[in-house]
Motif scaffolding. Structure first.
Motif, short mmCIF file in Angstrom:
data_model
loop_
_atom_site.label_atom_id
_atom_site.label_comp_id
_atom_site.label_asym_id
_atom_site.label_seq_id
_atom_site.Cartn_x
_atom_site.Cartn_y
_atom_site.Cartn_z
N THR A 29 0.83 -1.21 0.00
CA THR A 29 0.00 0.00 0.00
C THR A 29 0.86 1.25 0.00
OG1 THR A 29 -1.79 -1.14 1.18
CG2 THR A 29 -1.76 1.27 1.28
N GLY A 30 1.86 1.29 0.89
CA GLY A 30 2.74 2.45 0.95
C GLY A 30 3.51 2.65 -0.34
N ALA A 31 4.02 1.56 -0.93
CA ALA A 31 4.78 1.67 -2.18
C ALA A 31 3.89 2.15 -3.31
CB ALA A 31 5.41 0.32 -2.52
N SER A 32 2.64 1.71 -3.35
CA SER A 32 1.72 2.15 -4.39
C SER A 32 1.46 3.64 -4.29
CB SER A 32 0.39 1.38 -4.28
OG SER A 32 0.59 -0.01 -4.49
N VAL A 33 1.31 4.15 -3.07
CA VAL A 33 1.09 5.59 -2.87
C VAL A 33 2.27 6.39 -3.40
CG1 VAL A 33 0.86 7.37 -1.10
CG2 VAL A 33 -0.48 5.27 -0.93
N LEU A 34 3.48 5.95 -3.09
CA LEU A 34 4.68 6.66 -3.54
C LEU A 34 4.87 6.55 -5.05
CD1 LEU A 34 7.23 5.66 -0.75
CD2 LEU A 34 6.15 7.89 -1.06
N ALA A 35 4.64 5.36 -5.60
CA ALA A 35 4.85 5.16 -7.03
C ALA A 35 3.92 6.02 -7.86
CB ALA A 35 4.64 3.68 -7.37
N ALA A 36 2.77 6.35 -7.33
CA ALA A 36 1.79 7.12 -8.09
C ALA A 36 2.06 8.62 -8.07
CB ALA A 36 0.39 6.85 -7.54
N ASP A 37 3.03 9.07 -7.29
CA ASP A 37 3.27 10.52 -7.15
C ASP A 37 4.75 10.84 -7.28
OD1 ASP A 37 3.20 13.19 -6.63
OD2 ASP A 37 2.49 13.01 -4.55
N PRO A 38 5.27 11.03 -8.50
CA PRO A 38 6.69 11.36 -8.68
C PRO A 38 7.09 12.65 -7.96
CG PRO A 38 5.69 10.72 -10.77
CD PRO A 38 4.57 10.85 -9.78
N ALA A 39 6.14 13.55 -7.70
CA ALA A 39 6.47 14.79 -7.02
C ALA A 39 6.91 14.57 -5.58
CB ALA A 39 5.26 15.74 -7.05
N ALA A 40 6.67 13.37 -5.06
CA ALA A 40 7.04 13.06 -3.67
C ALA A 40 8.48 12.59 -3.54
CB ALA A 40 6.10 12.00 -3.11
N ASP A 41 9.19 12.38 -4.65
CA ASP A 41 10.53 11.79 -4.58
C ASP A 41 11.50 12.64 -3.75
OD1 ASP A 41 9.51 9.81 -6.13
OD2 ASP A 41 10.65 10.31 -7.94
N GLY A 42 11.47 13.96 -3.95
CA GLY A 42 12.39 14.82 -3.22
C GLY A 42 12.14 14.78 -1.72
#
Length: 405
Positions: A29-42
């Protein structure tokens, strides 16, 4: 009105789902949330640097983190951890030379931040080309790592979950050693050269002679440093370092390190759970303990490989118990010989100096580790392994030190 960093809300949701639960679905679940939002990488990287800084406050060091990540996770996590540690380093406070050496030894592509800026005479083009090549390699590595955003996010969350859960360790005094680096020691250079030759030779008698000479120089180096320190305006104080003691056969390795430390005026305390021993002593002695322990491990492994080959040639199948017994006997016998070498008499005027340093090391160890327990060696049941290990220790034995004037 408070503001949230770009991607902060996404990272918060991912962390809430994945960092505090052990289940696979929670991690997905957590990985899916991050994978869907490239703006969160920084923001995800910034949080990782915060985790690293928190580990330093809890007593961990770069080599400790890499060791535990390599043990508990996979190579991809080791690379991610190394990248995080390098990224956090510019924001860190000044550290000692051992810390800098650990940063330099991190796996993966080293940081170019402290390298040549290309401004030297005739070096501008080369410097720019080198930077461009490094940037291209880093970009290709990054694209490769992020080809599958879900897999990358999963690895990051697995790493962060481990870092977040690491307990506090006994802090090592890096502030004390954060001043100018010690000048290179010609004696240590000679000791290293002797031990390298001892590791490389195929003749046991030559290895014994080289290792014995190295230990003789170690004894001289330790006494010289003690005398210098006794005349210094500000008395020196013991420090500490951590040395990896990892599987397999880590118990026998810890016994060997303890013997080496004790013979060289240091104390070693083994942390079995995290795969290292903390060695307490004066800096000159810590250096030689690291050198001799590493060399003896190499010599022991070489001797064990030869002994196993001989056993197989005789039709006897060797097992894990053979290797465990071999290394246990090796550690026991080398420890006895090192202890005998440590009894070398010195002149009466040196006794108070050495005694005061031993007291200082003991007091520092007791302050760092007010509670310790003794451990018995386990799994030593193979008679042939014990005999072969003891004989190998005799060949690698550190000869009796000559009397020091």
């Amino acid at each position: 009105m408070s503001s949230t960093p770009s991607g902060g809300a996404t990272v918060d949701r991912a962390f809430e789902a994945a960092l505090y639960a052990d289940s696979g679905p929670a991690l997905d679940t957590g990985a899916s949330v991050l994978a869907a939002d490239p703006a969160a990488d920084g923001e995800l990287s910034r949080r990782g640097r915060e985790f690293v800084a928190a580990l330093w406050r809890r007593g961990w060091q770069p080599a400790d983190v890499v060791r535990i990540v390599r043990r508990d996770l996979d190579d991809v996590h080791v690379r991610l951890a190394a990248r995080l540690i390098r990224a956090q380093a510019p924001d860190d406070r000044p550290r000692g030379p051992r810390w800098a050496a650990q940063i330099q030894a991190l796996p993966g592509e080293p940081s170019s931040g402290s390298g040549d800026d290309g401004g030297g005479s005739g070096g501008g083009g080369t410097g720019r080309a080198d930077r461009a090549a490094r940037a291209d390699r880093a970009a290709r590595a990054d694209r490769s790592a992020r080809t599958d955003r879900f897999s990358h996010a999963t690895a990051v969350l697995e790493l962060y979950r481990l870092l977040l859960r690491l307990p506090a360790l006994e802090p090592l005094d890096e502030e004390r050693s954060a001043g100018p680096p010690r000048p290179a020691s010609k004696m240590l250079t000679r000791i290293r050269a002797l031990l390298v030759k001892a590791e490389a030779t195929g003749f046991p008698e030559e290895a014994e002679a080289l290792t014995a000479k190295a230990q003789e120089l170690m004894a001289r180096h330790s006494v010289d440093e003690a005398l210098l320190a006794s005349h210094a305006p500000a008395p020196d104080a013991p420090g500490a370092c951590r040395i990896g003691v990892e599987p397999p056969y880590e118990q026998a390795k810890a016994v060997l390190l303890d013997a080496v430390a004790d013979a060289n005026h240091c104390r070693a305390v083994w942390n079995e759970a995290f795969g290292f021993s903390t060695v307490v002593g004066f800096e000159a002695d810590l250096e030689v303990v690291e050198l001799l322990f590493t060399s003896l491990l190499v010599q022991a492994t070489t001797a064990m490989t030869k002994a196993e080959a001989a056993q197989r040639a005789g039709g006897r199948k060797r097992t894990k118990t053979f290797r465990q017994s071999f290394l246990a006997a090796y550690a026991h016998r080398v420890g006895a010989r090192l202890a005998k070498a440590a009894e070398t008499q010195v002149s009466d005027d040196l006794l108070p100096v050495l005694a005061s340093r031993e007291v200082a090391v003991g007091s520092a160890t007791d302050r760092m580790f007010p509670q310790t327990t003794s451990t018995r060696l386990r799994g030593v049941t193979d008679e042939a392994g014990w005999t072969e290990g003891a004989e190998a220790a005799d060949r690698a034995q550190v000869a009796h030190r000559p009397r020091l004037p």
